[in-house]
Design a protein around this motif. Structure first.
Motif, mmCIF file in Angstrom:
data_model
loop_
_atom_site.group_PDB
_atom_site.id
_atom_site.type_symbol
_atom_site.label_atom_id
_atom_site.label_comp_id
_atom_site.label_asym_id
_atom_site.label_seq_id
_atom_site.Cartn_x
_atom_site.Cartn_y
_atom_site.Cartn_z
ATOM 1 N N ARG A 118 0.831 -1.207 0.000
ATOM 2 C CA ARG A 118 0.000 0.000 0.000
ATOM 3 C C ARG A 118 0.864 1.254 0.000
ATOM 4 O O ARG A 118 0.631 2.194 -0.768
ATOM 5 C CB ARG A 118 -0.910 0.011 1.229
ATOM 6 N N ARG A 119 1.850 1.257 0.874
ATOM 7 C CA ARG A 119 2.718 2.436 0.969
ATOM 8 C C ARG A 119 3.548 2.601 -0.300
ATOM 9 O O ARG A 119 3.799 3.733 -0.744
ATOM 10 C CB ARG A 119 3.627 2.334 2.184
ATOM 11 N N TRP A 120 3.976 1.504 -0.893
ATOM 12 C CA TRP A 120 4.763 1.567 -2.125
ATOM 13 C C TRP A 120 3.943 2.195 -3.243
ATOM 14 O O TRP A 120 4.439 3.053 -3.979
ATOM 15 C CB TRP A 120 5.223 0.161 -2.493
ATOM 16 N N VAL A 121 2.687 1.772 -3.374
ATOM 17 C CA VAL A 121 1.834 2.321 -4.429
ATOM 18 C C VAL A 121 1.565 3.801 -4.198
ATOM 19 O O VAL A 121 1.717 4.632 -5.100
ATOM 20 C CB VAL A 121 0.496 1.547 -4.520
ATOM 21 N N THR A 122 1.157 4.144 -2.965
ATOM 22 C CA THR A 122 0.723 5.523 -2.695
ATOM 23 C C THR A 122 1.883 6.497 -2.494
ATOM 24 O O THR A 122 1.733 7.697 -2.730
ATOM 25 C CB THR A 122 -0.187 5.587 -1.454
ATOM 26 N N HIS A 123 3.056 5.976 -2.063
ATOM 27 C CA HIS A 123 4.179 6.861 -1.760
ATOM 28 C C HIS A 123 5.272 6.850 -2.826
ATOM 29 O O HIS A 123 6.111 7.762 -2.849
ATOM 30 C CB HIS A 123 4.812 6.482 -0.420
ATOM 31 N N THR A 124 5.289 5.846 -3.691
ATOM 32 C CA THR A 124 6.363 5.741 -4.678
ATOM 33 C C THR A 124 5.838 5.745 -6.110
ATOM 34 O O THR A 124 6.159 6.641 -6.892
ATOM 35 C CB THR A 124 7.188 4.456 -4.444
ATOM 36 N N VAL A 125 5.006 4.771 -6.453
ATOM 37 C CA VAL A 125 4.601 4.621 -7.849
ATOM 38 C C VAL A 125 3.742 5.790 -8.318
ATOM 39 O O VAL A 125 4.089 6.499 -9.274
ATOM 40 C CB VAL A 125 3.845 3.290 -8.054
ATOM 41 N N LEU A 126 2.578 5.999 -7.657
ATOM 42 C CA LEU A 126 1.666 7.036 -8.127
ATOM 43 C C LEU A 126 2.250 8.443 -7.992
ATOM 44 O O LEU A 126 2.107 9.249 -8.919
ATOM 45 C CB LEU A 126 0.329 6.921 -7.401
ATOM 46 N N PRO A 127 2.930 8.779 -6.877
ATOM 47 C CA PRO A 127 3.558 10.107 -6.836
ATOM 48 C C PRO A 127 4.581 10.310 -7.945
ATOM 49 O O PRO A 127 4.697 11.407 -8.492
ATOM 50 C CB PRO A 127 4.222 10.140 -5.449
ATOM 51 N N SER A 128 5.327 9.240 -8.297
ATOM 52 C CA SER A 128 6.297 9.355 -9.384
ATOM 53 C C SER A 128 5.604 9.654 -10.694
ATOM 54 O O SER A 128 6.028 10.522 -11.470
ATOM 55 C CB SER A 128 7.101 8.057 -9.506
ATOM 56 N N ILE A 129 4.498 8.957 -10.953
ATOM 57 C CA ILE A 129 3.747 9.184 -12.189
ATOM 58 C C ILE A 129 3.177 10.598 -12.214
ATOM 59 O O ILE A 129 3.274 11.321 -13.209
ATOM 60 C CB ILE A 129 2.622 8.148 -12.325
#
Length: 273
Positions: free
Chosen positions: A96-107
């Motif tokens: 959850r944290r990886w998606v919300t803190h890394t992937v989507l913010p990067s996009i």
């Protein structure tokens, strides 16, 4: 056909493909593996029709049709995941944290898909950094509430988060809200004061009666929380007051029958005594 871009989560490759509007869709098989669903179909069957679909993508072996889920679908899948061990629960939390803190913010920050080996970035509408912070903060609050508040359904926490995002930022959340319960009017609507009014009791006495019926109990913070029995008749609903977030227990009308039966049983016992 669409070009897949893979992001690495621990030992998993999570592939993402943009739709015609540039919105990210996640390969269902990859998300299911990361969340340790037995099969991708176990995860996708809980999603609304507009949260899942299929895409033809280019792979080293040629064109392939894959099952995909939208960003709202991914949120629903992670909130609904029910790990059977602490180790798996920690893994879901990390995802959850990886998606919300890394992937989507990067996009959102770069306005494109940027992953190692991606041959040609696909443009995405960039979200201004202040909005990123507000959106992610609301999602983090919802995740925390769903994890730590006994009786709070994850889908209700997600619905409340989307409503809060709309109120705070003005962003349209309607496409994401489809299929989630109404946060403004949950099925359970009666608080302790309203229950008490129906039985001629004060809110304090009603809370004590609910506790005597083993439907709620005091936690270490001296707050009322639902017991396993109480979850059949109530929900813990998040709310915000004077800038502070908390939750309240709201009961369905059916609980009145339980309380009345308990009162009659108590009266009969006293009479027999």
């Amino acid at each position: 056909m669409n070009q897949l871009v893979a992001f690495d989560f621990e030992s998993h490759h999570v592939r993402i493909v943009p739709d015609v509007h540039g919105e990210p869709w996640f390969v269902a098989k990859d998300v299911a593996a990361a969340l340790e669903y037995r099969m991708a179909s176990d995860m996708t069957r809980m999603l609304a029709d507009d949260e899942k679909g299929y895409a033809n993508v280019r792979t080293p072996g040629g064109e392939q049709e894959v099952s995909i889920i939208s960003e709202p679908g991914l949120y629903r899948a992670t909130f609904a995941s029910r790990p059977q061990s602490d180790e798996k629960a920690e893994k879901v939390e990390r995802f959850r944290r990886w998606v919300t803190h890394t992937v989507l913010p990067s996009i959102r920050k770069t306005g494109s898909y940027t992953a190692p080996g991606a041959p040609s970035p696909q443009p995405l509408p960039a979200m201004p950094p202040p909005l990123q912070v507000q959106v992610l903060a609301h999602l983090e609050v919802a995740r925390t509430l769903a994890s730590f508040v006994p009786g709070l359904k994850p889908e209700l926490a997600a619905a409340c988060a989307l409503d809060a995002i709309h109120q705070d930022t003005g962003l349209t959340m309607e496409p994401h809200r489809r299929g989630l319960p109404s946060a403004a009017e949950p099925p359970a609507r009666l608080n302790a004061t309203q229950l008490g009014q129906k039985l001629g009791l004060s809110a304090r006495k009603m809370n004590l009666r609910l506790a005597a019926c083993s439907l709620q109990r005091r936690n270490e913070r001296e707050e009322w929380e639902l017991t396993d029995a109480g979850r059949e008749y109530a929900e813990a609903v998040p709310f915000s007051r004077n800038g502070h977030s908390a939750y309240q227990l709201l009961w369905r009308p059916e609980v009145l029958g339980v309380l009345e039966d308990a009162a009659r049983s108590s009266a009969i016992s006293v009479g027999l005594g």
